[in-house]
Write a protein that holds these residues in place. Structure first.
Motif, mmCIF file in Angstrom:
data_model
loop_
_atom_site.group_PDB
_atom_site.id
_atom_site.type_symbol
_atom_site.label_atom_id
_atom_site.label_comp_id
_atom_site.label_asym_id
_atom_site.label_seq_id
_atom_site.Cartn_x
_atom_site.Cartn_y
_atom_site.Cartn_z
ATOM 1 N N LEU A 70 0.739 3.146 -15.759
ATOM 2 C CA LEU A 70 0.045 2.068 -15.048
ATOM 3 C C LEU A 70 0.987 0.926 -14.705
ATOM 4 C CD1 LEU A 70 -3.349 1.917 -17.020
ATOM 5 C CD2 LEU A 70 -2.970 2.799 -14.710
ATOM 6 N N VAL A 71 1.846 0.556 -15.671
ATOM 7 C CA VAL A 71 2.795 -0.531 -15.420
ATOM 8 C C VAL A 71 3.749 -0.164 -14.281
ATOM 9 C CG1 VAL A 71 4.740 -1.819 -16.392
ATOM 10 C CG2 VAL A 71 2.676 -1.472 -17.747
ATOM 11 N N CYS A 72 4.268 1.079 -14.324
ATOM 12 C CA CYS A 72 5.229 1.501 -13.303
ATOM 13 C C CYS A 72 4.578 1.622 -11.927
ATOM 14 C CB CYS A 72 5.864 2.827 -13.708
ATOM 15 S SG CYS A 72 6.947 2.699 -15.160
ATOM 16 N N VAL A 73 3.327 2.096 -11.891
ATOM 17 C CA VAL A 73 2.636 2.261 -10.612
ATOM 18 C C VAL A 73 2.312 0.910 -9.982
ATOM 19 C CG1 VAL A 73 0.476 3.024 -9.563
ATOM 20 C CG2 VAL A 73 1.720 4.553 -11.092
ATOM 21 N N ALA A 74 1.880 -0.050 -10.814
ATOM 22 C CA ALA A 74 1.424 -1.339 -10.280
ATOM 23 C C ALA A 74 2.544 -2.365 -10.157
ATOM 24 C CB ALA A 74 0.323 -1.909 -11.177
ATOM 25 N N ALA A 75 3.731 -2.080 -10.707
ATOM 26 C CA ALA A 75 4.785 -3.098 -10.759
ATOM 27 C C ALA A 75 5.212 -3.564 -9.378
ATOM 28 C CB ALA A 75 5.992 -2.546 -11.527
ATOM 29 N N VAL A 76 5.549 -2.621 -8.507
ATOM 30 C CA VAL A 76 6.079 -3.011 -7.187
ATOM 31 C C VAL A 76 5.024 -3.694 -6.321
ATOM 32 C CG1 VAL A 76 7.134 -2.157 -5.073
ATOM 33 C CG2 VAL A 76 7.859 -1.244 -7.282
ATOM 34 N N PRO A 77 3.808 -3.125 -6.196
ATOM 35 C CA PRO A 77 2.806 -3.805 -5.353
ATOM 36 C C PRO A 77 2.438 -5.201 -5.844
ATOM 37 C CG PRO A 77 2.156 -1.536 -5.775
ATOM 38 C CD PRO A 77 3.310 -1.823 -6.678
ATOM 39 N N LEU A 78 2.413 -5.396 -7.180
ATOM 40 C CA LEU A 78 1.935 -6.670 -7.716
ATOM 41 C C LEU A 78 3.062 -7.684 -7.924
ATOM 42 C CD1 LEU A 78 -0.735 -5.472 -10.315
ATOM 43 C CD2 LEU A 78 -1.060 -6.205 -7.950
ATOM 44 N N ALA A 79 4.233 -7.234 -8.326
ATOM 45 C CA ALA A 79 5.313 -8.159 -8.673
ATOM 46 C C ALA A 79 6.401 -8.217 -7.612
ATOM 47 C CB ALA A 79 5.929 -7.764 -10.023
ATOM 48 N N GLY A 80 6.240 -7.502 -6.496
ATOM 49 C CA GLY A 80 7.295 -7.448 -5.493
ATOM 50 C C GLY A 80 7.654 -8.790 -4.895
ATOM 51 N N GLY A 81 6.703 -9.693 -4.755
ATOM 52 C CA GLY A 81 6.989 -11.000 -4.166
ATOM 53 C C GLY A 81 7.114 -12.112 -5.171
ATOM 54 N N ALA A 82 7.168 -11.773 -6.472
ATOM 55 C CA ALA A 82 7.217 -12.796 -7.516
ATOM 56 C C ALA A 82 8.639 -13.317 -7.707
ATOM 57 C CB ALA A 82 6.683 -12.221 -8.824
ATOM 58 N N ALA A 116 0.834 -1.216 0.000
ATOM 59 C CA ALA A 116 0.000 0.000 0.000
ATOM 60 C C ALA A 116 0.862 1.257 0.000
ATOM 61 C CB ALA A 116 -0.920 -0.017 1.224
ATOM 62 N N LEU A 117 1.969 1.227 0.745
ATOM 63 C CA LEU A 117 2.851 2.386 0.799
ATOM 64 C C LEU A 117 3.516 2.646 -0.547
ATOM 65 C CD1 LEU A 117 4.205 4.597 2.459
ATOM 66 C CD2 LEU A 117 5.961 2.935 3.116
ATOM 67 N N SER A 118 4.019 1.585 -1.192
ATOM 68 C CA SER A 118 4.669 1.772 -2.491
ATOM 69 C C SER A 118 3.683 2.250 -3.536
ATOM 70 C CB SER A 118 5.320 0.457 -2.941
ATOM 71 O OG SER A 118 4.340 -0.558 -3.098
ATOM 72 N N LEU A 119 2.443 1.756 -3.509
ATOM 73 C CA LEU A 119 1.420 2.214 -4.453
ATOM 74 C C LEU A 119 1.106 3.693 -4.230
ATOM 75 C CD1 LEU A 119 -0.626 1.550 -6.667
ATOM 76 C CD2 LEU A 119 -2.231 0.844 -4.876
ATOM 77 N N SER A 120 1.007 4.097 -2.987
ATOM 78 C CA SER A 120 0.721 5.499 -2.682
ATOM 79 C C SER A 120 1.853 6.415 -3.146
ATOM 80 C CB SER A 120 0.501 5.672 -1.172
ATOM 81 O OG SER A 120 -0.567 4.865 -0.724
ATOM 82 N N LEU A 121 3.096 6.001 -2.924
ATOM 83 C CA LEU A 121 4.235 6.812 -3.346
ATOM 84 C C LEU A 121 4.303 6.930 -4.869
ATOM 85 C CD1 LEU A 121 6.998 5.535 -0.881
ATOM 86 C CD2 LEU A 121 5.820 7.741 -0.838
ATOM 87 N N ALA A 122 4.061 5.808 -5.548
ATOM 88 C CA ALA A 122 4.098 5.841 -7.013
ATOM 89 C C ALA A 122 3.020 6.763 -7.573
ATOM 90 C CB ALA A 122 3.933 4.424 -7.567
ATOM 91 N N LEU A 123 1.803 6.681 -7.043
ATOM 92 C CA LEU A 123 0.716 7.557 -7.504
ATOM 93 C C LEU A 123 1.043 9.023 -7.221
ATOM 94 C CD1 LEU A 123 -2.416 5.485 -6.418
ATOM 95 C CD2 LEU A 123 -1.680 5.980 -8.764
ATOM 96 N N THR A 124 1.599 9.292 -6.055
ATOM 97 C CA THR A 124 1.950 10.674 -5.709
ATOM 98 C C THR A 124 3.009 11.230 -6.649
ATOM 99 O OG1 THR A 124 1.453 10.236 -3.383
ATOM 100 C CG2 THR A 124 2.825 12.151 -3.866
ATOM 101 N N PHE A 125 4.019 10.413 -6.954
ATOM 102 C CA PHE A 125 5.072 10.862 -7.863
ATOM 103 C C PHE A 125 4.522 11.121 -9.251
ATOM 104 C CE2 PHE A 125 8.947 10.106 -10.470
ATOM 105 C CZ PHE A 125 9.711 11.129 -9.937
#
Length: 373
Positions: free
Chosen positions: A60-72, A18-27
Motif C-alpha cells: 500500500l505504501v509503495c502503490v500510494a507513495a508516488v501519487p500522494l507524495a509526488g508534489g510534496a 493516475a498513470l503512476s497509480l495504475s502502473l504500480a497496481l499492475t506491477f
C-alpha cells in the motif's frame, strides 16, 4: 538554475498521478504469485500472519507513495521512501536473502521521488546487504541475479524519471520562448508603426497645411489640387506600409528614405543637403541606416525649426544634422529609443547630441571587424 536531477522530480499532474497509480497496481498484481510463495514459505502461522500484514502495508505504501507524495517537499518524500525501505528491509530480514527482490518496490519509489544522487546512495547498500548476508551464510549463488535485478531496475526507473522531467522542463521552456517571441514581435510591430506613422503623418500634416494656405491666400485651386494629390499619395503609401508592417513583409531602404526625406523637407520649407547615391554604404547596413534617416528627418521637420538638414553617409555610418534649435539636454522619445534598440541589434551605437552652433546631430555607427565601438 538547478535541475530536476538535483532537486527531485517535477510535481505530477492529475493525469500523471493516475498513470503512476495504475502502473504500480499492475506491477503488484503481476508479482502476486511471488508474494504468495514467499509468505507461504513461513512455517509459523502467527508469524505468517504478521509477515502477510507487513507485506500488505508495504504494498500500500509503495502503490500510494508516488501519487500522494509526488508534489510534496523533500523531507516528506524522503520520509515516505524511508518508511518503504524500512518495511521492505523488515520483510527481507524475515523472509531471507533469497527474497531480496521485495526491496525493488521501495527502491523504485525512491527512484521516482528522490534526486538521482540520493537514489544511488540508497540503492548500493540495499542491493549489497543481502549479497553480503548470503556470503556470510555461504549461499550466495542466487543473490547475483537479485543484485542485478535491483540495480538495473532501479537505474531504469531513475533514468525514465529523469527523461520525463527533462521533457517537462523542455515543454516549460518552449512555453517561455513562445511568450518571449510574442512580446518581441509586439515590440517590433509597435516600433515599426511608430516609425511609419510618425514620418507619414508629419508629411501628411505638412501637405495639408500647404494646401490650406494656398486656398486661403491665393485661391490657386490648381496648386492646391496638386498638394491634395500628393496628400492622397502619402496617405495611400502610409496605409500600405502599415499593412506590410503588420504582415511582416515591410522593408526599409536607405535610398527610399532619402527620397521620402527630401519630399518631407521640401514640404516643410527646409533646405535639404542630401547625398545623391548610397553606393558607398555597406549593403548590410542600408536598411537600419534608412530608419536613422527617417527618424532624424521626421524629428527635424517636427521640432527643429531648421533652415537646412544635411545627411552624410559613410561605409559604416550615417550622420543627420540640422541648424535649428536644440535643447541642452536631449531627452529621447519613443522614436529615438526604438532607433537605439535597432542599432544595438545591428551591433552599433546611436549618438544624439546638440550640434556646435545650434541644431542637433544624430550619428549612427556600426564598427567593422577589429574596430572598437
Amino acid at each position: 538554475m538547478r535541475t530536476s536531477t538535483e532537486t527531485g522530480p517535477t510535481p505530477p499532474t492529475p493525469r500523471g498521478r493516475a498513470l503512476s497509480l495504475s502502473l504500480a497496481l499492475t506491477f503488484c498484481l503481476f508479482t502476486l504469485p511471488q508474494w504468495v510463495d514467499a509468505v507461504g514459505a513461513v512455517q509459523d502461522g502467527d508469524t505468517r500472519a504478521v509477515v502477510a500484514g507487513t507485506a500488505v502495508l508495504y504494498a500500500l505504501v509503495c502503490v500510494a507513495a508516488v501519487p500522494l507524495a509526488g508534489g510534496a517537499r523533500y523531507p516528506v518524500r524522503a520520509a515516505v521512501c524511508l518508511v518503504a525501505l524500512a518495511l521492505g528491509g523488515a520483510l527481507v530480514v524475515r523472509l531471507g536473502p533469497d527474497a531480496s527482490w521485495v526491496a525493488l518496490f521501495a527502491l523504485a519509489v525512491s527512484a521516482v521521488l528522490l534526486p538521482v544522487r540520493s537514489v544511488a546512495l540508497l540503492t548500493v547498500p540495499a542491493a549489497a546487504a543481502p549479497l553480503l548476508w548470503a556470503l556470510v551464510r555461504g549461499d550466495a549463488g542466487g543473490q547475483f541475479s537479485n543484485l542485478v535485478l535491483l540495480v538495473s531496475s532501479t537505474a531504469a526507473v531513475a533514468l525514465l524519471r529523469v527523461a520525463l522531467d527533462a521533457n517537462a522542463e523542455l515543454r516549460a521552456a518552449r512555453g517561455e520562448i513562445a511568450v518571449l517571441a510574442t512580446a518581441r514581435e509586439r515590440e517590433r510591430v509597435a516600433r515599426d508603426l511608430h516609425d511609419i506613422l510618425g514620418h507619414s503623418l508629419t508629411a501628411i500634416t505638412l501637405k495639408a497645411g500647404v494646401a490650406r494656405r494656398v486656398l486661403e491666400t491665393s485661391g490657386d485651386t490648381g496648386r492646391a489640387a496638386g498638394e491634395i494629390a500628393d496628400l492622397e499619395a502619402l496617405a495611400r503609401a502610409a496605409l500600405a506600409d502599415v499593412r506590410a508592417t503588420v504582415s511582416g513583409y515591410r522593408t526599409v531602404t536607405l535610398a527610399g528614405e532619402l527620397a521620402a526625406g527630401a519630399s518631407a523637407l521640401a514640404a516643410a520649407g527646409i533646405a535639404a543637403d542630401l547625398p545623391g547615391a548610397v553606393d558607398d554604404v555597406d549593403p548590410a547596413l542600408r536598411g537600419v541606416f534608412g530608419y536613422v534617416v527617417r527618424e532624424a528627418v521626421t524629428n527635424a521637420v517636427r521640432h527643429s525649426a531648421a533652415g537646412t538638414v544635411r545627411v552624410r553617409l559613410g561605409p559604416r555610418s550615417v550622420e543627420v544634422e540640422d541648424d535649428g534649435r536644440a535643447e541642452t539636454g536631449v531627452r529621447p522619445g519613443n522614436g529615438l529609443r526604438g532607433l537605439a534598440e535597432r542599432m544595438r541589434e545591428a551591433g552599433g551605437t546611436l549618438e544624439v547630441r546638440p550640434r556646435g552652433g545650434g541644431g542637433l546631430l544624430v550619428r549612427a555607427h556600426v564598427p567593422g571587424t577589429g574596430e572598437k565601438r
